[in-house]
Design a protein around this motif. Structure first.
Motif, PDB file in Angstrom:
ATOM      1  N   SER A  19      -1.652  34.222  18.464  1.00 44.76           N
ATOM      2  CA  SER A  19      -2.544  34.683  19.534  1.00 44.76           C
ATOM      3  C   SER A  19      -1.745  35.053  20.785  1.00 44.76           C
ATOM      4  O   SER A  19      -2.070  36.017  21.462  1.00 44.76           O
ATOM      5  CB  SER A  19      -3.616  33.636  19.855  1.00 44.76           C
ATOM      6  N   GLY A  22      -0.180  38.400  20.077  1.00 43.83           N
ATOM      7  CA  GLY A  22      -1.237  39.409  20.130  1.00 43.83           C
ATOM      8  C   GLY A  22      -1.571  39.792  21.557  1.00 43.83           C
ATOM      9  O   GLY A  22      -1.747  40.969  21.873  1.00 43.83           O
ATOM     10  N   THR A 135     -13.967  37.512  14.521  1.00 44.36           N
ATOM     11  CA  THR A 135     -13.063  37.626  15.658  1.00 44.36           C
ATOM     12  C   THR A 135     -13.586  38.661  16.659  1.00 44.36           C
ATOM     13  O   THR A 135     -12.932  38.932  17.667  1.00 44.36           O
ATOM     14  CB  THR A 135     -11.657  38.057  15.198  1.00 44.36           C
ATOM     15  N   ASP A 140      -8.313  36.511  22.168  1.00 43.26           N
ATOM     16  CA  ASP A 140      -7.029  36.121  21.592  1.00 43.26           C
ATOM     17  C   ASP A 140      -6.879  36.487  20.120  1.00 43.26           C
ATOM     18  O   ASP A 140      -5.876  36.179  19.507  1.00 43.26           O
ATOM     19  CB  ASP A 140      -6.794  34.619  21.785  1.00 43.26           C
ATOM     20  N   GLY A 141      -7.886  37.143  19.538  1.00 38.21           N
ATOM     21  CA  GLY A 141      -7.803  37.543  18.138  1.00 38.21           C
ATOM     22  C   GLY A 141      -8.090  36.434  17.147  1.00 38.21           C
ATOM     23  O   GLY A 141      -8.084  36.664  15.941  1.00 38.21           O
ATOM     24  N   ARG A 142      -8.315  35.228  17.633  1.00 37.90           N
ATOM     25  CA  ARG A 142      -8.684  34.127  16.741  1.00 37.90           C
ATOM     26  C   ARG A 142     -10.189  34.166  16.512  1.00 37.90           C
ATOM     27  O   ARG A 142     -10.920  34.844  17.226  1.00 37.90           O
ATOM     28  CB  ARG A 142      -8.276  32.783  17.353  1.00 37.90           C
TER      29      ARG A 142
END
Length: 166
Positions: A19, A22, A135, A140-142
């Motif tokens: 993350s 990213g 997501t 954070d892309g998580r």
């Protein structure tokens, strides 16, 4: 294969690094709705090993939504029942790690009900944990992660049936 706590630590470290990378590559954090806190309070894993963080989330009855999600929602609904956050998080892990859980899916939300003879908590019994792998809109892309968790002896929470904000 790594034991569950070691596996959890290894995956959490990897998720944190991914993350961060990213965000560095993207250069900016996507905008999110007012009243939402996407910071991760604790990291957990679905029965199949997917990263499902417990985010601070959103309080109930804010930003035009009646139902929040994450840590704030769990506190707003009184789901802790006097249990410490440390114990509550362990009970979430025990529920998700249990080989006897009952899993169900509605749209993009998974729900796991623990089904242990003595429960995951000596006082409050078994637990329900609802989460999503989505997501969409996370900075954070998580995964959006845990929507709510409650002990089955107390559960009157219908947040799992509502979509989290986009």
């Amino acid at each position: 294969m790594l034991s569950s706590p070691m596996r959890r630590a290894a995956i959490a470290t990897g998720a944190s690094i991914a993350s961060t990378i990213g965000l560095l590559i993207a250069g900016t954090v996507p905008a999110h709705a007012a009243g939402e806190n996407w910071a991760v309070y604790s990291t957990h894993f679905s029965p199949k090993g997917h990263d499902i963080p417990l985010r601070y989330g959103r309080h109930d009855n804010t930003a035009g939504h009646t139902t929040g999600f994450g840590k704030y929602h769990i506190e707003d609904r009184g789901h802790l029942l006097g249990v410490s956050w440390s114990t509550f998080k362990k009970d979430i892990d025990e529920t998700l790690d249990s080989p006897t859980i009952k899993r169900s899916k509605k749209n993009t939300t998974w729900t796991c009900d623990s089904n242990k003879i003595n429960g995951v908590n000596l006082t409050w019994g078994n637990m329900k944990v609802s989460y999503t792998h989505s997501t969409s809109g996370t900075p954070d892309g998580r995964a959006r992660g845990i929507i709510t968790a409650c002990y089955l002896n107390d559960c009157g929470c219908f947040a799992a049936e509502e979509k989290t904000s986009k």
